[in-house]
Design a protein around this motif. Structure first.
Motif, PDB file in Angstrom:
ATOM      1  N   GLY A  39       5.849  -3.769 114.575  1.00  0.00           N
ATOM      2  CA  GLY A  39       7.025  -3.187 113.942  1.00  0.00           C
ATOM      3  C   GLY A  39       7.251  -3.729 112.540  1.00  0.00           C
ATOM      4  O   GLY A  39       7.571  -2.990 111.612  1.00  0.00           O
ATOM      5  N   ALA A  40       7.074  -5.046 112.375  1.00  0.00           N
ATOM      6  CA  ALA A  40       7.260  -5.663 111.061  1.00  0.00           C
ATOM      7  C   ALA A  40       6.236  -5.130 110.063  1.00  0.00           C
ATOM      8  O   ALA A  40       6.577  -4.811 108.921  1.00  0.00           O
ATOM      9  N   CYS A  41       4.992  -5.031 110.482  1.00  0.00           N
ATOM     10  CA  CYS A  41       3.944  -4.529 109.581  1.00  0.00           C
ATOM     11  C   CYS A  41       4.157  -3.056 109.241  1.00  0.00           C
ATOM     12  O   CYS A  41       3.927  -2.646 108.099  1.00  0.00           O
ATOM     13  N   ALA A  42       4.589  -2.271 110.215  1.00  0.00           N
ATOM     14  CA  ALA A  42       4.835  -0.851 109.955  1.00  0.00           C
ATOM     15  C   ALA A  42       5.976  -0.661 108.966  1.00  0.00           C
ATOM     16  O   ALA A  42       5.877   0.146 108.034  1.00  0.00           O
ATOM     17  N   ALA A  43       7.045  -1.413 109.134  1.00  0.00           N
ATOM     18  CA  ALA A  43       8.186  -1.290 108.216  1.00  0.00           C
ATOM     19  C   ALA A  43       7.821  -1.793 106.821  1.00  0.00           C
ATOM     20  O   ALA A  43       8.172  -1.163 105.812  1.00  0.00           O
ATOM     21  N   LEU A  44       7.118  -2.915 106.749  1.00  0.00           N
ATOM     22  CA  LEU A  44       6.696  -3.425 105.440  1.00  0.00           C
ATOM     23  C   LEU A  44       5.731  -2.455 104.772  1.00  0.00           C
ATOM     24  O   LEU A  44       5.821  -2.209 103.571  1.00  0.00           O
ATOM     25  N   GLY A  45       4.841  -1.882 105.546  1.00  0.00           N
ATOM     26  CA  GLY A  45       3.916  -0.887 104.994  1.00  0.00           C
ATOM     27  C   GLY A  45       4.638   0.332 104.464  1.00  0.00           C
ATOM     28  O   GLY A  45       4.278   0.865 103.407  1.00  0.00           O
ATOM     29  N   SER A  46       5.674   0.762 105.171  1.00  0.00           N
ATOM     30  CA  SER A  46       6.430   1.919 104.678  1.00  0.00           C
ATOM     31  C   SER A  46       7.128   1.589 103.367  1.00  0.00           C
ATOM     32  O   SER A  46       7.200   2.425 102.473  1.00  0.00           O
ATOM     33  N   TYR A  47       7.610   0.359 103.239  1.00  0.00           N
ATOM     34  CA  TYR A  47       8.247  -0.043 101.985  1.00  0.00           C
ATOM     35  C   TYR A  47       7.220  -0.125 100.859  1.00  0.00           C
ATOM     36  O   TYR A  47       7.478   0.322  99.741  1.00  0.00           O
TER      37      TYR A  47
END
Length: 98
Positions: A39-47
């Motif tokens: 979840g953290a990587c997905a959200a950071l990737g979206s940013y």
């Protein structure tokens, strides 16, 4: 536009939209075992995908600086990890109930 219709939330509109977007990205954990990390990587990737668009805007309108970029990245990681944990729990509860 948000400030024109609802002045109370107008100043917080972009922050609210960003948090919701990070939560949506972080909740897409699929079958991941480490849901918080996914979840953290997905959200950071979206940013990080949106960041070039933010930096491309004229500086007079955004006022984007290194502290804001880092703060938003930390928020993306935190919100994404929390959303990933909740999505993993929901997934596991659904699997156990079936």
């Amino acid at each position: 536009m948000a400030a024109a219709y609802l002045p109370v939330i107008g100043g917080y509109w972009l922050s609210l939209v960003a948090i919701v977007a990070f939560a949506i990205a972080g909740s897409r954990v699929g079958t991941a075992r480490a849901t918080h990390l996914h979840g953290a990587c997905a959200a950071l990737g979206s940013y990080l995908l949106v960041l070039p668009l933010v930096l491309w805007l004229p500086t007079g309108h955004t006022g984007v600086g290194v502290p804001q970029i880092l703060t938003t990245a930390v928020a993306a990681v935190a919100v994404g990890a929390i959303a990933g944990i909740f999505a993993g729990r929901r997934r596991d509860a659904t699997a156990a109930g079936a």
